[in-house]
Design a protein around this motif. Structure first.
Motif, mmCIF file in Angstrom:
data_model
loop_
_atom_site.group_PDB
_atom_site.id
_atom_site.type_symbol
_atom_site.label_atom_id
_atom_site.label_comp_id
_atom_site.label_asym_id
_atom_site.label_seq_id
_atom_site.Cartn_x
_atom_site.Cartn_y
_atom_site.Cartn_z
ATOM 1 N N ALA A 1 -2.450 -38.752 74.356
ATOM 2 C CA ALA A 1 -3.709 -39.182 73.760
ATOM 3 C C ALA A 1 -4.434 -40.172 74.668
ATOM 4 N N VAL A 2 -3.700 -41.092 75.263
ATOM 5 C CA VAL A 2 -4.302 -42.074 76.166
ATOM 6 C C VAL A 2 -4.907 -41.380 77.379
ATOM 7 N N ALA B 1 -12.825 -42.288 78.037
ATOM 8 C CA ALA B 1 -13.883 -43.180 77.565
ATOM 9 C C ALA B 1 -13.295 -44.474 77.003
ATOM 10 N N THR B 2 -12.120 -44.377 76.419
ATOM 11 C CA THR B 2 -11.461 -45.553 75.839
ATOM 12 C C THR B 2 -10.459 -46.174 76.800
ATOM 13 N N TYR B 3 -9.777 -45.318 77.540
ATOM 14 C CA TYR B 3 -8.731 -45.783 78.460
ATOM 15 C C TYR B 3 -9.144 -45.398 79.880
ATOM 16 N N GLN C 1 1.021 -56.771 79.809
ATOM 17 C CA GLN C 1 0.531 -55.391 79.718
ATOM 18 C C GLN C 1 1.137 -54.715 78.499
ATOM 19 N N TRP C 2 0.412 -53.733 77.991
ATOM 20 C CA TRP C 2 0.916 -52.900 76.904
ATOM 21 C C TRP C 2 1.550 -51.651 77.497
ATOM 22 N N ARG C 3 2.541 -51.109 76.802
ATOM 23 C CA ARG C 3 3.182 -49.868 77.236
ATOM 24 C C ARG C 3 3.140 -48.846 76.111
ATOM 25 N N VAL D 1 -7.068 -49.868 68.266
ATOM 26 C CA VAL D 1 -5.829 -49.975 67.502
ATOM 27 C C VAL D 1 -4.958 -48.801 67.918
ATOM 28 N N LEU D 2 -3.803 -49.115 68.458
ATOM 29 C CA LEU D 2 -2.911 -48.078 68.972
ATOM 30 C C LEU D 2 -1.501 -48.357 68.478
ATOM 31 N N GLY D 3 -0.927 -47.384 67.808
ATOM 32 C CA GLY D 3 0.416 -47.570 67.285
ATOM 33 C C GLY D 3 0.513 -48.743 66.324
ATOM 34 N N GLY D 4 -0.588 -49.017 65.614
ATOM 35 C CA GLY D 4 -0.601 -50.124 64.674
ATOM 36 C C GLY D 4 -0.858 -51.476 65.301
ATOM 37 N N HIS D 5 -1.106 -51.516 66.611
ATOM 38 C CA HIS D 5 -1.348 -52.772 67.323
ATOM 39 C C HIS D 5 -2.820 -52.876 67.707
#
Length: 402
Positions: free
Chosen positions: A48-49, A54-56, A37-39, A298-302
């Motif tokens: 933001a999440v 719609a995205t999360y 999982q991502w944190r 792409v979140l936090g550069g990931h």
């Protein structure tokens, strides 16, 4: 781990603080390979999440284990839904669960608090959870829903099974969750049946209660089906009360661990609302919210693929130094206090006003009745499994009276 007791001066709360600090130090967005999982742990990222359904997505069913008995509960549990269905259900419920309804509960909350504390009027030591923190919100919510408050022990048992975490360790994976779902399924089945019977009774015999108002609520000619109401009523009855239970216990523990706090609040009870918000920031009962990515992002550069589990970590975000001055200091005078404990965006906790009201009234009455409130032995404090909920299971306190 099913529950935790203190050893000497060590506390599970200290361990939580250390863990949340470690999460922040690892970076705003990280991947846990073991948990798959991502944190997201920074305040800006978590906000933001939570603000982008719609995205999360809040609907985790495509990637999480499920169980037949949970499907009935899920039909009306808008916490796990996305728009447009989430919006429709929340709008319907909003017609019945209004700010006016919550405000009107204040005299009853005061009376229930007083009666519960009268029950230990001859004792200078008692368990705060058993005496007040558990029964108060259950009784209030049961009466609000038109459900017999005498059954509150049953609701407490359900909550203990659903949120006790007895089947889970500190870092459960999907296999652990699947086993836990199977273990608690009989409790969910019993709860669903009880609530459905109550709803059908209220449909045949409506009264002046929240359940009856839910049955009558209408948007664009549509009303809630009985099965949809089950999810909301069960959510409010069980999950709704456990938040207040945790908040009250966490408040007394936090006040006791920070000398001078109780004296300052007793001297100026008007500071209680700010104190409650600081307890919520410091010890969020549910410190993580799960979301599913609906598309590659792409979140936090990931780069994160679609249908990936992402945990928005409220506990770490609530101590983000970029958002809070001296975030690791417990300060009951902190204001403003933009914590994320009740969520953010369309899923902001529906029961937040009621939890805040109950906490303020209960803490005010405790301060008014008892010149001294102390935790005589922190080694006797028993904590819940923090993988499920941050709170105390048993909290023996010592008091003196006027």
């Amino acid at each position: 781990m099913t529950s935790t007791q203190l050893s000497g001066t060590e506390s599970p709360l200290d361990a939580l603080s250390d863990r949340w600090r470690s999460l922040r130090e690892a970076g705003p967005v990280t991947y846990d390979a073991e948990q798959k999982q991502w944190r997201v742990v920074d305040h800006r990222g978590v906000s933001a999440v939570l603000a982008d359904p719609a995205t999360y997505s809040s609907d985790l069913t495509p990637i999480a284990p499920t169980q037949e008995d949970f499907e009935i509960f899920r039909q009306g549990n808008f916490v796990g839904m996305d728009p447009p269905k989430q919006r429709k259900l929340r709008t319907l419920v909003s017609q019945a669960f209004t700010p006016r309804v919550v405000h009107g509960l204040e005299p009853r909350i005061e009376a229930v608090c007083a009666r519960l504390l009268d029950g230990v009027a001859d004792r200078d030591r008692f368990d705060l959870v058993d005496t007040l923190a558990h029964p108060l919100p259950i009784i209030v919510i049961a009466e609000l829903l038109g459900i017999p408050a005498d059954d509150h022990r049953l609701f407490q048992e359900w909550a203990g099974t659903l949120f006790g975490g007895d089947q889970l360790g500190d870092d459960p994976d999907m296999a652990d969750l699947e086993r836990a779902l199977e273990a608690i399924a009989p409790t969910v089945r019993e709860m669903n049946g009880y609530v459905l019977d109550h709803i059908r009774h209220r449909r045949a015999h409506p009264g002046d209660d929240l359940t009856s108002r839910l049955l009558a609520a209408e948007v664009d000619g549509a009303r809630l089906a009985d099965e949809e109401i089950v999810g909301f009523v069960a959510l409010l009855l069980v999950a709704g009360h456990i938040t207040t239970t945790a908040l009250l216990g966490n408040a007394v523990v936090a006040f006791d661990r920070h000398p001078g706090t109780l004296a300052a609040l007793r001297e100026d009870p008007g500071r209680l609302p700010d104190a409650v918000e600081e307890v919520l920031r410091w010890l969020p009962p549910f410190p993580e919210l799960g979301r599913r990515t609906t598309r590659p992002v792409v979140l936090g550069g990931h780069e994160i693929p679609a249908d990936t589990l992402l945990m928005a970590h409220l506990g770490a975000a609530n101590r983000d130094p970029s958002r809070f001055t001296a975030p690791d200091v417990f300060d009951v005078a902190r204001s403003p206090n933009p914590h994320l404990t009740f969520g953010h965006g369309i899923h902001f906790c529906f029961g937040a006003p009621l939890a805040r009201l109950e906490a303020r009234i209960a803490l005010h009455l405790l301060l008014e009745r008892f010149p001294i409130i102390a935790v005589p032995s922190h080694s006797d404090v028993t904590y819940q499994n923090p993988a499920v909920i941050v709170g105390v299971r048993h909290l023996p306190i010592a008091v003196t009276r006027q």
